[in-house]
Design a protein around this motif. Structure first.
Motif, PDB file in Angstrom:
ATOM      1  N   GLN A  41       0.790  -1.233   0.000  1.00  0.00           N
ATOM      2  CA  GLN A  41       0.000   0.000   0.000  1.00  0.00           C
ATOM      3  C   GLN A  41       0.824   1.286   0.000  1.00  0.00           C
ATOM      4  N   SER A  42       2.154   1.168  -0.008  1.00  0.00           N
ATOM      5  CA  SER A  42       2.984   2.367   0.130  1.00  0.00           C
ATOM      6  C   SER A  42       3.348   3.027  -1.196  1.00  0.00           C
ATOM      7  N   GLY A  43       2.770   2.560  -2.296  1.00  0.00           N
ATOM      8  CA  GLY A  43       2.949   3.270  -3.553  1.00  0.00           C
ATOM      9  C   GLY A  43       4.090   2.795  -4.419  1.00  0.00           C
ATOM     10  N   ASN A  44       4.102   1.531  -4.736  1.00  0.00           N
ATOM     11  CA  ASN A  44       5.048   0.958  -5.684  1.00  0.00           C
ATOM     12  C   ASN A  44       4.213   0.463  -6.855  1.00  0.00           C
ATOM     13  N   VAL A  45       4.382   1.078  -8.029  1.00  0.00           N
ATOM     14  CA  VAL A  45       3.495   0.783  -9.147  1.00  0.00           C
ATOM     15  C   VAL A  45       4.301   0.520 -10.415  1.00  0.00           C
ATOM     16  N   PHE A  46       4.122  -0.671 -10.976  1.00  0.00           N
ATOM     17  CA  PHE A  46       4.711  -1.007 -12.272  1.00  0.00           C
ATOM     18  C   PHE A  46       3.724  -0.627 -13.364  1.00  0.00           C
ATOM     19  N   VAL A  47       4.219   0.005 -14.413  1.00  0.00           N
ATOM     20  CA  VAL A  47       3.388   0.319 -15.576  1.00  0.00           C
ATOM     21  C   VAL A  47       4.173   0.008 -16.842  1.00  0.00           C
ATOM     22  N   ASP A  48       3.468  -0.435 -17.858  1.00  0.00           N
ATOM     23  CA  ASP A  48       4.051  -0.621 -19.182  1.00  0.00           C
ATOM     24  C   ASP A  48       3.493   0.459 -20.091  1.00  0.00           C
ATOM     25  N   THR A  49       4.376   1.026 -20.920  1.00  0.00           N
ATOM     26  CA  THR A  49       3.969   2.096 -21.822  1.00  0.00           C
ATOM     27  C   THR A  49       4.950   2.181 -22.987  1.00  0.00           C
TER      28      THR A  49
END
Length: 181
Positions: A41-49
């Motif tokens: 919940q501490s804000g680690n986000v993987f994104v593909d773009t």
């Protein structure tokens, strides 16, 4: 397609800047990011773009968080190579009898020079220790992160950067997730 890891600072801490990870995931998917995956919940986000520029990705995420949730959230975007460098270059990992629970990494928004360690004046925080490597500051707290003034706010003020700190277990888990992608 490029995978980026966005490290959000200061969300879901002590009831402030609350963002549910499923809502964040849906928000980022709605603006075109793919394979959005969060960790804790501490804000680690993987994104593909298709966007390769990490600063642009961070800016886009930051804008959308403000627009959707109303929170001004500092973000540092890193790549897999940053996490791999953590494992290779952390000088504290060579120590015997190391307590992993006291190891942290501050990820900063710009590349630092080795002489920036002088700007931090770490000696005033002894027995805490720190070492700079590119856009990372390896930290070994003597007692723990909650009992020091050598924190992200101090780092940001002294070096005029955006910083976010993760404990060593989180860093190794994020690398593992990168490798599974």
């Amino acid at each position: 397609m490029t995978t980026h890891l966005a490290l959000l600072r200061g969300i879901n801490v002590s009831g402030h800047n609350m963002i549910k990870m499923d809502a964040l995931k849906a928000t980022l998917e709605a603006i075109g990011f793919q394979n959005v995956q969060t960790y804790i919940q501490s804000g680690n986000v993987f994104v593909d773009t298709e966007e390769e520029n990490s600063a642009k990705v961070g800016f886009q995420i930051k804008q959308e968080i403000f627009k959707t949730f109303g929170h001004e959230v500092p973000i540092v975007v890193i790549g897999r190579e940053d996490l791999e460098a953590c494992l290779r270059n952390n000088p504290f990992l060579k120590e015997k009898e190391l307590d992993i629970k006291k190891l942290y990494v501050a990820f900063v928004s710009t590349t630092l020079r080795s002489d920036n360690i002088n700007d931090l004046k770490i000696s005033q925080f002894k027995p805490d220790e720190a070492s700079i490597d590119a856009n990372r500051i390896y930290i070994k707290y003597a007692v723990g992160a909650g009992k020091t003034r050598f924190d992200q706010k101090y780092i940001e003020k002294k070096l005029n950067v955006t910083a976010t700190i993760r404990n060593w277990n989180t860093v190794t888990q994020l690398l593992k997730m990168y490798e599974e992608k």
